[in-house]
Design a protein around this motif. Structure first.
Motif: not given
Length: 137
Positions: A18-29
């Motif tokens: 979950v933390a990795d997913v949140r980080r990837a989304v923040r970087e993507h956006l």
């Protein structure tokens, strides 16, 4: 995988992801996106709770400035999230209410041998009803 069409992540629904997913989304956006990060946390958590840890899922995030769409596909077409009002005594059941409080709209699309839970957000707008639904007020 991030590209012009959005971000697509294939992963196992486990708490550590979950933390990795949140980080990837923040970087993507490319900017802080608390409500989007809440959605990409809550959707896999719902899969872990109702389908089991280690369930393979596909998360997609599309759009950016005015509308962001989050989709999570899992392999069980029968287990649909249900919006209900959790009481103080309930240990679970707040996930769909949290989603409903921060998104413009959400739903479920059934596929062949799978389902996709999706939601759409306006990253620059936080609905006033959020606090009342989350706190039960």
């Amino acid at each position: 995988m991030s590209g012009p069409g959005g971000l697509t992540l294939r992963l196992l629904a486990v708490p550590q992801a979950v933390a990795d997913v949140r980080r990837a989304v923040r970087e993507h956006l490319g900017e802080p996106c608390g409500d989007v990060q809440l959605c990409v946390s809550e959707l896999p958590a719902n899969v872990i709770t109702h389908l089991g840890e280690g369930t393979p899922v596909t998360l997609r995030v599309t759009g950016r400035a005015t509308r962001t769409r989050v989709e999570l596909t899992d392999p069980d077409p029968r287990a649909w999230p249900v919006l209900r009002r959790a009481t103080d005594a309930d240990e679970s059941g707040r996930g769909p209410a949290l989603l409903d409080a921060v998104v413009l709209r959400w739903g479920v699309t059934q596929g062949a041998g799978c389902k996709t839970v999706w939601c759409e957000l306006d990253p620059g707008h936080s609905p006033d009803r959020r606090v009342a639904l989350i706190t039960g007020g």
